[in-house]
Design an enzyme around this catalytic site. Structure first.
Site, PDB file in Angstrom:
ATOM      1  N   LYS A  72       0.834  -1.210   0.000  1.00  0.00           N
ATOM      2  CA  LYS A  72       0.000   0.000   0.000  1.00  0.00           C
ATOM      3  C   LYS A  72       0.874   1.267   0.000  1.00  0.00           C
ATOM      4  CE  LYS A  72      -1.972  -1.121   3.926  1.00  0.00           C
ATOM      5  NZ  LYS A  72      -1.203  -2.332   4.288  1.00  0.00           N
ATOM      6  N   ARG A  85      11.869  -5.760   4.188  1.00  0.00           N
ATOM      7  CA  ARG A  85      11.652  -4.322   3.951  1.00  0.00           C
ATOM      8  C   ARG A  85      12.732  -3.483   4.635  1.00  0.00           C
ATOM      9  NH1 ARG A  85       5.997  -1.634   5.244  1.00  0.00           N
ATOM     10  NH2 ARG A  85       6.345  -2.539   7.312  1.00  0.00           N
ATOM     11  N   ARG A 107       0.400  -8.727  13.651  1.00  0.00           N
ATOM     12  CA  ARG A 107      -0.265  -7.719  12.806  1.00  0.00           C
ATOM     13  C   ARG A 107      -1.203  -8.389  11.797  1.00  0.00           C
ATOM     14  NH1 ARG A 107       4.901  -5.020  10.685  1.00  0.00           N
ATOM     15  NH2 ARG A 107       3.544  -3.836   9.297  1.00  0.00           N
ATOM     16  N   ARG A 123      -9.370   1.073   9.557  1.00  0.00           N
ATOM     17  CA  ARG A 123      -8.930  -0.291   9.829  1.00  0.00           C
ATOM     18  C   ARG A 123      -9.898  -1.046  10.711  1.00  0.00           C
ATOM     19  NH1 ARG A 123      -3.057   0.540   9.054  1.00  0.00           N
ATOM     20  NH2 ARG A 123      -1.898  -1.140   9.900  1.00  0.00           N
TER      21      ARG A 123
HETATM   22  P1  AP5 Z   1       4.929  -1.626   1.703  1.00  0.00           P
HETATM   23  O1  AP5 Z   1       4.515  -0.801   0.537  1.00  0.00           O
HETATM   24  O2  AP5 Z   1       5.805  -0.998   2.721  1.00  0.00           O
HETATM   25  O3  AP5 Z   1       3.640  -2.314   2.381  1.00  0.00           O
HETATM   26  P2  AP5 Z   1       2.411  -1.698   3.165  1.00  0.00           P
HETATM   27  O4  AP5 Z   1       1.181  -2.347   2.648  1.00  0.00           O
HETATM   28  O5  AP5 Z   1       2.461  -0.206   3.147  1.00  0.00           O
HETATM   29  O6  AP5 Z   1       2.733  -2.289   4.611  1.00  0.00           O
HETATM   30  P3  AP5 Z   1       2.775  -1.659   6.059  1.00  0.00           P
HETATM   31  O7  AP5 Z   1       3.538  -2.657   6.904  1.00  0.00           O
HETATM   32  O8  AP5 Z   1       3.323  -0.264   6.069  1.00  0.00           O
HETATM   33  O9  AP5 Z   1       1.309  -1.700   6.448  1.00  0.00           O
HETATM   34  P4  AP5 Z   1       0.735  -1.787   7.832  1.00  0.00           P
HETATM   35  O10 AP5 Z   1      -0.664  -1.613   7.465  1.00  0.00           O
HETATM   36  O11 AP5 Z   1       1.045  -2.946   8.664  1.00  0.00           O
HETATM   37  O12 AP5 Z   1       1.523  -0.652   8.651  1.00  0.00           O
HETATM   38  P5  AP5 Z   1       1.148   0.823   9.075  1.00  0.00           P
HETATM   39  O13 AP5 Z   1       2.371   1.623   8.975  1.00  0.00           O
HETATM   40  O14 AP5 Z   1      -0.075   1.277   8.385  1.00  0.00           O
HETATM   41  O15 AP5 Z   1       5.642  -2.946   1.123  1.00  0.00           O
HETATM   42  C1  AP5 Z   1       6.211  -3.929   1.973  1.00  0.00           C
HETATM   43  C2  AP5 Z   1       7.528  -4.458   1.382  1.00  0.00           C
HETATM   44  O16 AP5 Z   1       7.268  -5.166   0.177  1.00  0.00           O
HETATM   45  C3  AP5 Z   1       8.536  -3.341   1.006  1.00  0.00           C
HETATM   46  O17 AP5 Z   1       9.825  -3.785   1.277  1.00  0.00           O
HETATM   47  C4  AP5 Z   1       8.324  -3.156  -0.522  1.00  0.00           C
HETATM   48  O18 AP5 Z   1       9.512  -2.708  -1.158  1.00  0.00           O
HETATM   49  C5  AP5 Z   1       7.928  -4.545  -0.952  1.00  0.00           C
HETATM   50  N1  AP5 Z   1       6.957  -4.566  -2.049  1.00  0.00           N
HETATM   51  C6  AP5 Z   1       5.881  -3.740  -2.190  1.00  0.00           C
HETATM   52  N2  AP5 Z   1       5.176  -4.067  -3.299  1.00  0.00           N
HETATM   53  C7  AP5 Z   1       5.830  -5.139  -3.855  1.00  0.00           C
HETATM   54  C8  AP5 Z   1       5.574  -5.953  -5.018  1.00  0.00           C
HETATM   55  N3  AP5 Z   1       4.510  -5.725  -5.818  1.00  0.00           N
HETATM   56  N4  AP5 Z   1       6.435  -6.969  -5.266  1.00  0.00           N
HETATM   57  C9  AP5 Z   1       7.502  -7.216  -4.445  1.00  0.00           C
HETATM   58  N5  AP5 Z   1       7.785  -6.474  -3.354  1.00  0.00           N
HETATM   59  C10 AP5 Z   1       6.949  -5.454  -3.054  1.00  0.00           C
HETATM   60  O19 AP5 Z   1       0.741   0.608  10.610  1.00  0.00           O
HETATM   61  C11 AP5 Z   1       1.697   0.336  11.606  1.00  0.00           C
HETATM   62  C12 AP5 Z   1       1.017   0.315  12.974  1.00  0.00           C
HETATM   63  O20 AP5 Z   1       0.436   1.602  13.260  1.00  0.00           O
HETATM   64  C13 AP5 Z   1      -0.151  -0.668  13.135  1.00  0.00           C
HETATM   65  O21 AP5 Z   1       0.294  -1.965  13.473  1.00  0.00           O
HETATM   66  C14 AP5 Z   1      -0.973   0.008  14.247  1.00  0.00           C
HETATM   67  O22 AP5 Z   1      -0.414  -0.226  15.518  1.00  0.00           O
HETATM   68  C15 AP5 Z   1      -0.823   1.496  13.927  1.00  0.00           C
HETATM   69  N6  AP5 Z   1      -1.890   1.998  13.044  1.00  0.00           N
HETATM   70  C16 AP5 Z   1      -1.745   2.518  11.779  1.00  0.00           C
HETATM   71  N7  AP5 Z   1      -2.939   2.876  11.263  1.00  0.00           N
HETATM   72  C17 AP5 Z   1      -3.878   2.573  12.205  1.00  0.00           C
HETATM   73  C18 AP5 Z   1      -5.304   2.687  12.244  1.00  0.00           C
HETATM   74  N8  AP5 Z   1      -6.008   3.182  11.208  1.00  0.00           N
HETATM   75  N9  AP5 Z   1      -5.935   2.272  13.376  1.00  0.00           N
HETATM   76  C19 AP5 Z   1      -5.248   1.790  14.446  1.00  0.00           C
HETATM   77  N10 AP5 Z   1      -3.905   1.643  14.454  1.00  0.00           N
HETATM   78  C20 AP5 Z   1      -3.221   2.027  13.343  1.00  0.00           C
END
Ligand code: AP5
Length: 207
Positions: free
Chosen positions: A15, A128, A165, A89
């Site tokens: 994402k 990552r 997660r 979420r």
């Molecule tokens: P990447 O693009 O980084 O993936 P992503 O979907 O953005 O993953 P996140 O881990 O950032 O999502 P998340 O939802 O767990 O974390 P968030 O920061 O929102 O890609 C991942 C890897 O794969 C990278 O290395 C990339 O290069 C590679 N890649 C990408 N596309 C590829 C492809 N097509 N092919 C091959 N490789 C690829 O949340 C973190 C924490 O914050 C949560 O756990 C929670 O505690 C809190 N939080 C955030 N939002 C909320 C909310 N709305 N409510 C409550 N708590 C929240």
């Protein structure tokens, strides 16, 4: 009316990677609740102090905290095309969003669900790496960082936290699939494909 797109999907689905590209190439503003929370933790703000223990454990931060962050952001970004990356979420977050958008002259235009199997999530997240200066996301195998860029690993990208997660995603976030299907807003894409192919699929939905 400015566009409001939601990216929904498990951790590591890509994402953030796709939101960064859309921001660069199409002028969207990426609103990542995860990035906002990590910045707050880094700066030691009240929000950061409250959020840290949830994030380190792979759990969701309480809805009321997240909803007020989003409200403030949306007020700042009046008239801009946005991608909500990682919000909503939970069902209460989605309901709060549906309530606040009309007041801001917006509506949800499309919800893009990134589908990817759990095993691939674990491989993507454990490989990552992030450039702390620019926030750019890399992967040791699929998109290695240039040799002159010093990268870091996120605290919650350890295997046991990744598994937590994923569990939280399946329990608390997947009910949103039905929620947006009922509103006829859901578009499912195969996020296990290459980044370029995924990007093309996203463009075909939003353009
Ligand atoms: P990447 O693009 O980084 O993936 P992503 O979907 O953005 O993953 P996140 O881990 O950032 O999502 P998340 O939802 O767990 O974390 P968030 O920061 O929102 O890609 C991942 C890897 O794969 C990278 O290395 C990339 O290069 C590679 N890649 C990408 N596309 C590829 C492809 N097509 N092919 C091959 N490789 C690829 O949340 C973190 C924490 O914050 C949560 O756990 C929670 O505690 C809190 N939080 C955030 N939002 C909320 C909310 N709305 N409510 C409550 N708590 C929240």
């Amino acid at each position: 009316m400015a566009k409001t797109i939601i990216f929904l999907g498990p951790p590591g689905a890509g994402k953030g990677t796709q939101a960064q590209r859309l921001a660069q190439e199409k002028g969207f503003i990426q609103i990542s609740t995860g990035d906002i929370l990590r910045e707050a933790v880094k700066n030691g703000t009240e929000l950061g102090k409250k959020a840290k223990e949830y994030m380190d454990a792979g759990k969701l931060v309480p809805d009321d905290l997240i909803i007020s962050i989003i409200k403030e952001k949306l007020q700042e970004l009046e008239g801009k095309d946005i991608i909500l990356d990682g919000f909503p979420r939970t069902i209460p977050q989605a309901e709060a969003l549906d309530k606040m958008l009309p007041e801001l002259n917006r509506k949800v235009d499309a919800v893009i669900l990134f589908e990817v199997p759990d095993e691939l999530v674990i491989e993507r997240l454990s490989g990552r790496r992030i450039d702390p200066k620019t926030g750019k996301v890399y992967h040791v195998k699929y998109n290695p960082p240039p040799s002159d860029v010093e990268v870091i690993q996120r605290d919650d990208d350890k295997e046991e936290v990744i598994r937590k997660r994923l569990e939280v995603y399946h329990q608390q976030t997947t009910p949103l699939i039905e929620y947006y299907k009922k509103q006829n807003k859901l578009h499912v894409i195969d996020a296990s494909k290459s980044p370029d192919e995924v990007y093309k699929e996203i463009l075909s939905v939003i353009e």
